[in-house]
Design a protein around this motif. Structure first.
Motif, PDB file in Angstrom:
ATOM      1  N   HIS A 118     -57.888 -22.090 -10.650  1.00 32.80           N
ATOM      2  CA  HIS A 118     -58.378 -22.916  -9.584  1.00 32.80           C
ATOM      3  C   HIS A 118     -58.889 -22.343  -8.335  1.00 32.80           C
ATOM      4  O   HIS A 118     -59.795 -22.907  -7.835  1.00 32.80           O
ATOM      5  CB  HIS A 118     -56.873 -23.816  -9.084  1.00 32.80           C
ATOM      6  CG  HIS A 118     -57.140 -24.351  -7.782  1.00 32.80           C
ATOM      7  ND1 HIS A 118     -56.742 -24.163  -6.405  1.00 32.80           N
ATOM      8  CD2 HIS A 118     -57.697 -25.821  -7.708  1.00 32.80           C
ATOM      9  CE1 HIS A 118     -57.074 -24.987  -5.753  1.00 32.80           C
ATOM     10  NE2 HIS A 118     -57.696 -26.045  -6.130  1.00 32.80           N
ATOM     11  N   GLN A 119     -58.404 -20.960  -8.195  1.00 35.79           N
ATOM     12  CA  GLN A 119     -59.094 -20.118  -7.160  1.00 35.79           C
ATOM     13  C   GLN A 119     -60.366 -19.940  -7.456  1.00 35.79           C
ATOM     14  O   GLN A 119     -61.228 -20.171  -6.794  1.00 35.79           O
ATOM     15  CB  GLN A 119     -58.202 -18.830  -6.897  1.00 35.79           C
ATOM     16  CG  GLN A 119     -58.649 -18.209  -5.712  1.00 35.79           C
ATOM     17  CD  GLN A 119     -58.284 -18.666  -4.516  1.00 35.79           C
ATOM     18  OE1 GLN A 119     -57.058 -18.768  -4.147  1.00 35.79           O
ATOM     19  NE2 GLN A 119     -59.163 -19.036  -3.762  1.00 35.79           N
ATOM     20  N   ILE A 132     -62.587 -23.172  -7.060  1.00 34.85           N
ATOM     21  CA  ILE A 132     -63.066 -23.518  -5.655  1.00 34.85           C
ATOM     22  C   ILE A 132     -63.948 -22.522  -5.088  1.00 34.85           C
ATOM     23  O   ILE A 132     -64.583 -22.717  -4.259  1.00 34.85           O
ATOM     24  CB  ILE A 132     -61.972 -23.978  -4.713  1.00 34.85           C
ATOM     25  CG1 ILE A 132     -61.098 -22.666  -4.483  1.00 34.85           C
ATOM     26  CG2 ILE A 132     -61.113 -24.988  -5.200  1.00 34.85           C
ATOM     27  CD1 ILE A 132     -59.792 -23.087  -3.390  1.00 34.85           C
ATOM     28  N   ASP A 133     -63.874 -21.249  -5.492  1.00 33.37           N
ATOM     29  CA  ASP A 133     -64.495 -20.462  -4.942  1.00 33.37           C
ATOM     30  C   ASP A 133     -66.012 -20.179  -5.397  1.00 33.37           C
ATOM     31  O   ASP A 133     -66.847 -19.892  -4.604  1.00 33.37           O
ATOM     32  CB  ASP A 133     -64.115 -18.592  -5.294  1.00 33.37           C
ATOM     33  CG  ASP A 133     -62.771 -18.645  -4.171  1.00 33.37           C
ATOM     34  OD1 ASP A 133     -62.503 -19.441  -3.603  1.00 33.37           O
ATOM     35  OD2 ASP A 133     -62.114 -17.647  -4.531  1.00 33.37           O
ATOM     36  N   ARG A 176     -69.013 -22.005  -3.629  1.00 28.84           N
ATOM     37  CA  ARG A 176     -68.800 -21.129  -1.969  1.00 28.84           C
ATOM     38  C   ARG A 176     -69.370 -19.795  -2.082  1.00 28.84           C
ATOM     39  O   ARG A 176     -69.472 -19.158  -1.092  1.00 28.84           O
ATOM     40  CB  ARG A 176     -67.300 -21.193  -1.451  1.00 28.84           C
ATOM     41  CG  ARG A 176     -66.703 -22.568  -1.208  1.00 28.84           C
ATOM     42  CD  ARG A 176     -65.346 -22.285  -0.381  1.00 28.84           C
ATOM     43  NE  ARG A 176     -64.232 -21.602  -1.019  1.00 28.84           N
ATOM     44  CZ  ARG A 176     -63.131 -21.588  -0.497  1.00 28.84           C
ATOM     45  NH1 ARG A 176     -62.917 -21.817   0.737  1.00 28.84           N
ATOM     46  NH2 ARG A 176     -61.975 -21.094  -1.174  1.00 28.84           N
ATOM     47  N   TYR A 189     -57.927 -12.283 -10.380  1.00 23.51           N
ATOM     48  CA  TYR A 189     -59.233 -12.434  -9.697  1.00 23.51           C
ATOM     49  C   TYR A 189     -58.783 -12.464  -8.168  1.00 23.51           C
ATOM     50  O   TYR A 189     -57.892 -12.952  -7.622  1.00 23.51           O
ATOM     51  CB  TYR A 189     -59.684 -13.877  -9.978  1.00 23.51           C
ATOM     52  CG  TYR A 189     -60.644 -14.430  -9.024  1.00 23.51           C
ATOM     53  CD1 TYR A 189     -61.921 -13.962  -8.774  1.00 23.51           C
ATOM     54  CD2 TYR A 189     -60.256 -15.260  -8.180  1.00 23.51           C
ATOM     55  CE1 TYR A 189     -62.671 -14.289  -8.152  1.00 23.51           C
ATOM     56  CE2 TYR A 189     -61.073 -15.739  -6.990  1.00 23.51           C
ATOM     57  CZ  TYR A 189     -62.457 -15.367  -7.004  1.00 23.51           C
ATOM     58  OH  TYR A 189     -63.293 -15.760  -6.134  1.00 23.51           O
ATOM     59  N   VAL A 190     -59.632 -11.604  -7.444  1.00 18.96           N
ATOM     60  CA  VAL A 190     -59.450 -11.403  -6.034  1.00 18.96           C
ATOM     61  C   VAL A 190     -60.567 -11.838  -5.309  1.00 18.96           C
ATOM     62  O   VAL A 190     -61.664 -11.741  -5.822  1.00 18.96           O
ATOM     63  CB  VAL A 190     -58.954 -10.046  -5.536  1.00 18.96           C
ATOM     64  CG1 VAL A 190     -59.066  -9.906  -4.037  1.00 18.96           C
ATOM     65  CG2 VAL A 190     -57.723  -9.446  -6.226  1.00 18.96           C
ATOM     66  N   GLN A 191     -60.531 -12.864  -4.467  1.00 16.36           N
ATOM     67  CA  GLN A 191     -61.695 -13.273  -3.856  1.00 16.36           C
ATOM     68  C   GLN A 191     -62.543 -12.171  -3.224  1.00 16.36           C
ATOM     69  O   GLN A 191     -61.911 -11.150  -2.959  1.00 16.36           O
ATOM     70  CB  GLN A 191     -61.197 -14.060  -2.459  1.00 16.36           C
ATOM     71  CG  GLN A 191     -60.563 -15.477  -2.760  1.00 16.36           C
ATOM     72  CD  GLN A 191     -60.279 -16.439  -1.780  1.00 16.36           C
ATOM     73  OE1 GLN A 191     -59.417 -15.844  -0.907  1.00 16.36           O
ATOM     74  NE2 GLN A 191     -60.536 -17.704  -1.697  1.00 16.36           N
ATOM     75  N   GLY A 192     -63.745 -12.460  -3.530  1.00 16.43           N
ATOM     76  CA  GLY A 192     -64.874 -11.360  -3.165  1.00 16.43           C
ATOM     77  C   GLY A 192     -65.467 -10.682  -4.291  1.00 16.43           C
ATOM     78  O   GLY A 192     -66.567 -10.348  -4.436  1.00 16.43           O
ATOM     79  N   ASN A 245     -66.191 -12.514  -6.803  1.00 10.92           N
ATOM     80  CA  ASN A 245     -66.983 -13.519  -7.193  1.00 10.92           C
ATOM     81  C   ASN A 245     -68.583 -13.208  -6.511  1.00 10.92           C
ATOM     82  O   ASN A 245     -69.596 -13.530  -7.172  1.00 10.92           O
ATOM     83  CB  ASN A 245     -66.793 -14.986  -6.609  1.00 10.92           C
ATOM     84  CG  ASN A 245     -66.380 -14.903  -4.945  1.00 10.92           C
ATOM     85  OD1 ASN A 245     -66.041 -13.940  -4.308  1.00 10.92           O
ATOM     86  ND2 ASN A 245     -66.974 -16.113  -4.287  1.00 10.92           N
ATOM     87  N   ALA A 260     -51.297  -5.158  -3.157  1.00 10.56           N
ATOM     88  CA  ALA A 260     -51.656  -4.502  -1.707  1.00 10.56           C
ATOM     89  C   ALA A 260     -52.705  -3.875  -1.514  1.00 10.56           C
ATOM     90  O   ALA A 260     -53.109  -3.364  -0.467  1.00 10.56           O
ATOM     91  CB  ALA A 260     -50.350  -3.760  -1.438  1.00 10.56           C
ATOM     92  N   GLN A 261     -53.850  -3.998  -2.287  1.00  9.05           N
ATOM     93  CA  GLN A 261     -55.046  -3.614  -2.306  1.00  9.05           C
ATOM     94  C   GLN A 261     -55.173  -1.950  -1.784  1.00  9.05           C
ATOM     95  O   GLN A 261     -55.809  -1.788  -0.636  1.00  9.05           O
ATOM     96  CB  GLN A 261     -55.843  -4.497  -1.313  1.00  9.05           C
ATOM     97  CG  GLN A 261     -55.806  -5.863  -2.065  1.00  9.05           C
ATOM     98  CD  GLN A 261     -56.703  -6.840  -1.455  1.00  9.05           C
ATOM     99  OE1 GLN A 261     -56.364  -7.649  -0.469  1.00  9.05           O
ATOM    100  NE2 GLN A 261     -57.812  -7.084  -1.895  1.00  9.05           N
ATOM    101  N   ASN A 270     -63.948  -4.899   0.377  1.00  8.93           N
ATOM    102  CA  ASN A 270     -63.535  -5.819  -0.588  1.00  8.93           C
ATOM    103  C   ASN A 270     -64.780  -6.454  -1.125  1.00  8.93           C
ATOM    104  O   ASN A 270     -64.760  -6.591  -2.330  1.00  8.93           O
ATOM    105  CB  ASN A 270     -62.765  -6.892   0.075  1.00  8.93           C
ATOM    106  CG  ASN A 270     -62.093  -7.770  -0.757  1.00  8.93           C
ATOM    107  OD1 ASN A 270     -60.927  -7.468  -1.463  1.00  8.93           O
ATOM    108  ND2 ASN A 270     -62.517  -8.974  -0.936  1.00  8.93           N
ATOM    109  N   CYS A 271     -65.878  -6.682  -0.438  1.00  8.64           N
ATOM    110  CA  CYS A 271     -67.112  -7.284  -0.938  1.00  8.64           C
ATOM    111  C   CYS A 271     -68.001  -6.372  -1.083  1.00  8.64           C
ATOM    112  O   CYS A 271     -69.556  -6.611  -1.026  1.00  8.64           O
ATOM    113  CB  CYS A 271     -67.285  -8.461  -0.174  1.00  8.64           C
ATOM    114  SG  CYS A 271     -66.179  -9.570   0.241  1.00  8.64           S
TER     115      CYS A 271
END
Lengths: 486, 212
Positions: A244-245, A248-249, A252, A285-288, A290, A347-348, A389-390
């Motif tokens: 789902h994450q 929706i990403d 975007r 999956y971690v946002q970024g 993408n 905790a990245q 992160n990106c």
């Protein structure tokens, strides 16, 4: 090739996208049955995934969820051979959902958003390009249209550069160090677009250096990816949260760009990210992430087309081309992430460590700036988290990021960690004069939307940033106490 | 808006809630009065600020908008402490975002100042046909847990202004009552220099400190 304007309506469709796990057999023109993974459904629709019978599901009839993607935007004046989109042409009966989708109001019909549409623009000999990309090397030359825009000195310089690349790449056993030296300085955009695609794949050691192994390895890796996709979706979606994450990403991701707003691209990115995530359960999956796949997708796409990839609607690509772009992007993303995995695990910690180092280095190279940030209560985490992160992809236009990656990839495995840290140091230092005269709020707002958009930042700014990072790295890396205040 | 503009108070907010509920869109609507349907997804935290007027006081809201994804939780948690106001957002069209409220609330209560004002927000109220959580349910949850409650639409701007301003009103009320230790900035409140020097806290509205 006809360039035709048409409105955003046909490109930025109301949101529909693939539901992985829906797999349907499709009759191709030749009569062979191919499996198509994915189906469109309207955003917010309640979908249940109950099938769990593995492969038999792959052969099952289209479920009621399965509706076909909308037909490709097909502006008048563009004709293309009918088999191009055969696998995804619209001949399904369950069209009610699409009807509903098409009837939705257009969100943005501002005439200023008219988008120039590419025509198909495929390079000749596609089958050979897919199978053996290195076959393009021998015939590489500056295009006539490029040559027309150059003066004699520029032309000679670029030809010299191209020949250096060719010398390295034509070897039966490619000297990676020599290739790194060339790539570090940047691969000029005027050179044939195949060059960057091949160089990146070699530097990531995805494409083998040994000429005898290249064709076979590529075929194997691509096959392995296709099998991973089938396996990942065979039993429906194992991890709903992650899926789902991603789902929706992806829409975007680069919202203003045709390439990333066309549904075919979004389906590819969704599969790449989902398969990567379930193969890497420690991070998922971690946002970024993408964002990180897009330079690969774009550079590898440009291997096959003669157009500006950012304006290209991938629904015009033959399926076999799209498949290999997707597979190659997956593997190269995997290689990149292998080197920075603790940025995305619990905790990245990798990012936290990078931010601490950034702070430490700024203390050493620009004490007045460090003091000012401290006085204003600005914490590095507040602005630099996204930088790490990106990988600065939110701070720079994609074309500059691609140039930066020529260098990052040439820095061996730690390009995206160690060298990136020094790029961030140089980057923050660059805004020092402005930052030192501002308060907390102004600093935060400035650092969140830096004036780096294409119009203001030129290729030379990137070159300067990279060489400054190189200088700083030579001075401070492996010298933890150099110039530190004891 | 220049931040040199004299303020009476700075109040810090945090916006929390599941991914995709519209946190960044609420912030953008509040700070820039516009709606961006294809908003970049938020990585870690993002910052926004705007002045509001409460009982004649110039209050500068400094707002941390957090990423909703679980992976960023250890990063975003560090922003609770310095917040005097928290907007806890769910999406009225996605039931699960409402079901997760308890987890968010526990997280907020555990990591934030005990005096933090929490406003529960049911966003996307323009999508009435897709509604999955009733107004009454949202209201009941808020009552049960002592939260303020509003349904908003970041798209039409309905109630967006009110949700930020009402939160500020409650916090200002607490400031007047002396609930906050305003000398300690880590509580999410900073007093303007001109008020600090007078050393008269709590303040009434008519003590002539409006320098602009």
């Amino acid at each position: 090739m006809a360039d035709i304007n048409f409105t955003k309506k046909s490109l930025l469709r109301p949101h529909t996208s693939t539901l992985p796990g829906s797999v349907k057999p499709v009759e191709s023109k030749t009569g062979a049955t191919k499996l198509v993974i994915g189906a469109t459904y309207s955003y917010g629709q309640n979908v249940s995934l109950t099938s769990s019978d593995g492969l038999s599901y792959l052969q099952s009839q289209p479920s009621q969820l399965t509706s076909r993607r909308e037909p490709s935007p097909n502006p008048p004046g563009i004709t293309f051979s009918s088999d191009i989109n055969d696998d995804i042409s619209d001949k399904d009966s369950s069209k009610s959902q699409e009807k509903e989708v098409e009837d939705e109001p257009v969100i943005n019909s501002d005439p200023s958003t008219l988008i120039e549409k590419s025509s198909i623009g495929l390079k000749p000999d596609i089958a050979l390009l897919i199978k053996d990309p290195m076959k393009t090397i021998d015939s590489m030359k500056l295009s006539n249209s490029t040559v027309k825009q150059l003066n004699e000195t520029q032309r000679l310089r670029l030809e010299r550069c191209l020949n250096k690349f060719k010398d390295v790449l034509q070897s039966a056993n490619i000297d990676l160090d020599a290739l790194r030296n060339l790539s570090w300085l940047g691969i000029p955009n005027e050179l044939p677009s195949e060059l960057r695609s091949i160089t990146w794949q070699l530097l990531l050691e995805y494409l083998p250096c040994n000429a005898d192994r290249q064709v076979k390895t590529l075929a194997q890796k691509r096959q392995e990816y296709f099998e991973s996709v089938s396996k990942a979706y065979a039993k429906g979606i194992a991890d709903r949260t992650i899926w789902h994450q991603i789902h929706i990403d992806v829409p975007r991701t680069n919202p203003g760009t045709v390439l990333y707003q066309c549904e075919t691209t979004q389906q590819c990115l969704e599969r790449i990210l989902y398969v990567w995530a379930i193969r890497h359960p420690a991070s998922g999956y971690v946002q970024g992430i993408n964002d990180l796949v897009t330079p690969f997708f774009q550079v590898f796409l440009s291997f096959y087309i003669d157009e500006n990839p950012e304006n290209y609607d991938t629904s015009y690509l033959p399926k076999n081309v799209l498949d290999v772009i997707e597979a190659d992007s997956f593997w190269c993303l995997s290689k990149l992430l292998d080197g920075i995995q603790d940025n995305y695990t619990f905790a990245q910690v990798g990012i936290q460590r990078q931010i601490n180092k950034l702070k430490d280095l700024i203390n050493r190279i620009n004490a007045p700036l460090a003091a000012h940030l401290q006085k204003e209560g600005v914490e590095y985490l507040q602005f630099a988290f996204r930088w790490m992160n990106c990988l600065l992809m939110r701070e720079m236009p994609l074309k500059h990021i691609i140039r930066m990656w020529d260098t990052y990839l040439a820095e061996r495995l730690d390009g995206f960690s160690v060298f990136h840290l020094y790029v961030c140091v140089a980057f923050l230092d660059k805004w020092s004069d402005y930052l030192k005269s501002r308060d907390f709020q102004e600093i935060m707002i400035f650092l969140q939307s830096l004036p780096t958009e294409t119009a203001k930042w030129k290729e030379q700014d990137i070159e300067l940033l990279l060489s400054e990072a190189y200088r700083l790295k030579s001075l401070y890396h492996e010298a933890p106490n150099h110039l530190s205040r004891v | 808006m220049s931040s040199n503009y004299t303020y009476d108070y700075i109040i810090k907010y945090i916006i929390i809630g599941d991914t995709g509920v519209g946190k960044s869109c609420l912030l953008l609507q509040f700070t820039d009065r516009r709606f961006q349907p294809a908003h970049d997804l938020t990585i870690g935290v993002e910052f926004g600020a705007r002045f509001v007027d409460v009982e004649g006081k110039k209050i500068k809201l400094q707002i941390w908008d957090t990423a909703g994804q679980e992976s960023f939780r250890s990063i975003t948690r560090s922003y609770y402490r310095g917040a005097a106001g928290a907007l806890l957002v769910y999406d009225i069209t996605r039931r699960e975002t409402f079901d997760h409220l308890l987890i968010w609330l526990e997280d907020a209560r555990q990591h934030s100042n005990s005096n933090t004002t929490i406003m529960l927000i049911g966003n996307k109220s323009d999508l009435e046909s897709k509604r999955a959580v009733s107004y009454a349910e949202g209201e009941a949850f808020a009552q049960q847990h002592g939260l303020f409650f509003m349904e908003t639409s970041a798209k039409t701007a309905d109630n967006v202004e009110e949700s930020f301003v009402d939160t500020a009103k409650d916090i200002y009320e607490k400031i007047k009552q002396g609930v906050f230790d305003v000398s300690n900035e880590s509580n999410g409140i900073k007093v303007g220099g001109h008020l600090q020097s007078k050393n008269v806290l709590p303040l009434t509205t008519d003590n002539g400190n409006n320098c602009c």
